[in-house]
Scaffold this motif. Structure first.
Motif, PDB file in Angstrom:
ATOM      1  N   ALA A  86       0.849  -1.185   0.000  1.00  0.00           N
ATOM      2  CA  ALA A  86       0.000   0.000   0.000  1.00  0.00           C
ATOM      3  C   ALA A  86       0.891   1.242   0.000  1.00  0.00           C
ATOM      4  N   PRO A  87       0.607   2.227  -0.851  1.00  0.00           N
ATOM      5  CA  PRO A  87       1.493   3.397  -0.938  1.00  0.00           C
ATOM      6  C   PRO A  87       1.466   4.267   0.300  1.00  0.00           C
ATOM      7  N   PHE A  88       0.403   4.145   1.114  1.00  0.00           N
ATOM      8  CA  PHE A  88       0.292   4.969   2.313  1.00  0.00           C
ATOM      9  C   PHE A  88       0.810   4.245   3.557  1.00  0.00           C
ATOM     10  N   ALA A  89       1.463   3.096   3.381  1.00  0.00           N
ATOM     11  CA  ALA A  89       1.993   2.354   4.523  1.00  0.00           C
ATOM     12  C   ALA A  89       3.105   3.132   5.204  1.00  0.00           C
ATOM     13  N   ARG A  90       3.173   3.012   6.529  1.00  0.00           N
ATOM     14  CA  ARG A  90       4.236   3.641   7.291  1.00  0.00           C
ATOM     15  C   ARG A  90       5.566   2.931   7.037  1.00  0.00           C
ATOM     16  N   ARG A  91       6.635   3.704   7.034  1.00  0.00           N
ATOM     17  CA  ARG A  91       8.004   3.173   6.901  1.00  0.00           C
ATOM     18  C   ARG A  91       8.106   2.266   5.679  1.00  0.00           C
ATOM     19  N   LEU A  92       7.511   2.729   4.593  1.00  0.00           N
ATOM     20  CA  LEU A  92       7.417   1.929   3.376  1.00  0.00           C
ATOM     21  C   LEU A  92       8.794   1.601   2.800  1.00  0.00           C
ATOM     22  N   LYS A  93       9.695   2.566   2.805  1.00  0.00           N
ATOM     23  CA  LYS A  93      11.017   2.325   2.224  1.00  0.00           C
ATOM     24  C   LYS A  93      11.749   1.201   2.956  1.00  0.00           C
ATOM     25  N   GLU A  94      11.546   1.126   4.265  1.00  0.00           N
ATOM     26  CA  GLU A  94      12.176   0.050   5.023  1.00  0.00           C
ATOM     27  C   GLU A  94      11.582  -1.305   4.656  1.00  0.00           C
ATOM     28  N   TRP A  95      10.267  -1.346   4.482  1.00  0.00           N
ATOM     29  CA  TRP A  95       9.624  -2.604   4.087  1.00  0.00           C
ATOM     30  C   TRP A  95      10.150  -3.084   2.738  1.00  0.00           C
ATOM     31  N   ILE A  96      10.326  -2.154   1.803  1.00  0.00           N
ATOM     32  CA  ILE A  96      10.813  -2.531   0.478  1.00  0.00           C
ATOM     33  C   ILE A  96      12.229  -3.082   0.568  1.00  0.00           C
ATOM     34  N   LYS A  97      13.069  -2.437   1.360  1.00  0.00           N
ATOM     35  CA  LYS A  97      14.440  -2.905   1.531  1.00  0.00           C
ATOM     36  C   LYS A  97      14.469  -4.314   2.106  1.00  0.00           C
ATOM     37  N   ILE A  98      13.656  -4.558   3.125  1.00  0.00           N
ATOM     38  CA  ILE A  98      13.609  -5.873   3.753  1.00  0.00           C
ATOM     39  C   ILE A  98      13.081  -6.922   2.778  1.00  0.00           C
ATOM     40  N   SER A  99      12.029  -6.589   2.051  1.00  0.00           N
ATOM     41  CA  SER A  99      11.409  -7.534   1.118  1.00  0.00           C
ATOM     42  C   SER A  99      12.371  -7.931   0.008  1.00  0.00           C
ATOM     43  N   ARG A 100      13.054  -6.952  -0.565  1.00  0.00           N
ATOM     44  CA  ARG A 100      13.968  -7.239  -1.670  1.00  0.00           C
ATOM     45  C   ARG A 100      15.186  -8.009  -1.178  1.00  0.00           C
ATOM     46  N   ALA A 101      15.622  -7.738   0.040  1.00  0.00           N
ATOM     47  CA  ALA A 101      16.740  -8.496   0.611  1.00  0.00           C
ATOM     48  C   ALA A 101      16.360  -9.967   0.778  1.00  0.00           C
ATOM     49  N   ALA A 102      15.077 -10.229   1.005  1.00  0.00           N
ATOM     50  CA  ALA A 102      14.591 -11.601   1.143  1.00  0.00           C
ATOM     51  C   ALA A 102      14.275 -12.237  -0.207  1.00  0.00           C
ATOM     52  N   GLY A 103      14.510 -11.490  -1.299  1.00  0.00           N
ATOM     53  CA  GLY A 103      14.347 -12.059  -2.640  1.00  0.00           C
ATOM     54  C   GLY A 103      13.026 -11.768  -3.309  1.00  0.00           C
ATOM     55  N   HIS A 104      12.143 -11.018  -2.665  1.00  0.00           N
ATOM     56  CA  HIS A 104      10.827 -10.737  -3.242  1.00  0.00           C
ATOM     57  C   HIS A 104      10.883  -9.526  -4.169  1.00  0.00           C
ATOM     58  N   GLU A 105      10.371  -9.666  -5.390  1.00  0.00           N
ATOM     59  CA  GLU A 105      10.158  -8.469  -6.185  1.00  0.00           C
ATOM     60  C   GLU A 105       8.889  -7.793  -5.660  1.00  0.00           C
TER      61      GLU A 105
END
Length: 342
Positions: free
Chosen positions: A151-170
């Motif tokens: 969701a674009p309005f999620a809090r701390r979104l940039k951190e979630w993206i970093k964590i997700s991509r580090a785990a291999g998720h596009e």
């Protein structure tokens, strides 16, 4: 976080004490139906006040999002942001097509071997980032080949993206669009509306796209009215294409024009085939996974969408462990777009 940053939350509604899957009432979501069950299109999401645990994420000294050690993938995704794929706009970073022709939907995609000729199934979890606990559960318990839409309005979104991509998720970003019963059912801040002129909807698109980097494209969110208005939808698709993004049409309305328009303008796009947890029980999810396998073996690929309900995470994780023995392969959604374009 800026004081005026808009936000919204998703509420899980209480249900009877326990179902056959053993899911507690507080974990059970609202039961949803899709068009296969001949119900009205669209879905409802309640937006209550943020619970205390979520408000804590607003603190500048907030604790790490993940309570446990972050799962790391041996498969590395392309670093982000790639400076050649970013426009530095006043609103924030916006994706662009590189001067060498590189596009975000290909550069930031999870690699997938062309040599794997088995039928492909893409599972996409949507509505992520709103609940920290639910998002962590998805990232920690599911394989990296599953794609994640935030969701674009999620809090701390940039951190979630970093964590997700580090785990291999596009990753993808959800693009809120007007549902049939708007504003009773409100997708949240910066929703694209059929009542707005093209330039104002374009500004709202830019706000959504500027919230993060490293994503392959957008997924439609609660778009049951907007996606059946071709004159409103076409400029949106053209804007996304011009920025090198792919589109996942979640098909909140079976009459959606998104795929037809995308094909005409030659934009990379794919549509959902089925919801895995329209009825969020163990038995129903298992039946829908079997249905996804059948579609993939018949057509070569299938796209299944799920929400971060506890029972969904449990059942899809169980299924994914044995997926190779079922004659299909689990693939990121971008790999299905590439397959469809061949």
């Amino acid at each position: 976080m800026k004081k005026n940053q808009p936000s919204a939350e998703v509420r899980f509604v209480n249900a009877p004490a326990q179902d056959q899957s053993g899911t507690k009432a507080t974990d059970r979501p609202v039961i949803q139906k899709d068009e296969l069950e001949k119900s009205d299109p669209g879905r409802r999401i309640e937006k209550p006040d943020a619970p205390t645990s979520e408000q804590a994420n607003l603190s500048p000294n907030a604790k790490p999002l993940m309570r446990t050690e972050v799962k790391k993938s041996t498969l590395q995704l392309h670093p982000h942001p790639d400076p050649q794929l970013v426009e530095k706009a006043s609103i924030g970073p916006l994706p662009i097509i590189g001067k060498d022709g590189r596009q975000a939907w290909q550069v930031y995609a999870r690699p997938f071997s062309k040599l794997d000729k088995r039928p492909r199934i893409a599972v996409v979890f949507t509505d992520l980032g709103v609940s920290a606990n639910a998002t962590e559960s998805v990232i920690q318990n599911l394989p990296g080949s599953i794609s994640l839409a935030f969701a674009p309005f999620a809090r701390r979104l940039k951190e979630w993206i970093k964590i997700s991509r580090a785990a291999g998720h596009e990753v993808l970003v959800g693009l809120p669009m007007e549902p049939i019963d708007y504003p009773v059912n409100d997708p949240g801040p910066y929703t694209l509306l059929t009542s707005l002129p093209e330039d104002q909807n374009k500004q709202r698109i830019h706000w959504v796209l500027s919230r993060l980097t490293g994503y392959v494209g957008v997924s439609t969110f609660m778009a049951s009215k907007f996606t059946v208005k071709p004159d409103k939808l076409r400029p949106v698709i053209l804007e996304l294409k011009s920025r090198g993004l792919m589109l996942l049409d979640v098909r909140e309305n079976p009459l959606s024009s998104a795929m037809g328009i995308a094909r005409k303008v030659q934009m990379p796009a794919i549509a959902r085939d089925l919801y895995l947890d329209g009825v969020a029980t163990r038995e129903s999810i298992r039946a829908r996974l079997a249905q996804a396998e059948k579609i993939a073996k018949s057509r070569g690929h299938a796209v299944a969408v799920a929400r971060p309900y506890p029972v969904s995470v449990t059942e899809i994780a169980r299924w994914a462990k044995d997926v190779r023995n079922r004659g299909v392969t689990l693939a990121p959604v971008s790999a299905l777009v590439k397959l469809a374009q061949q």
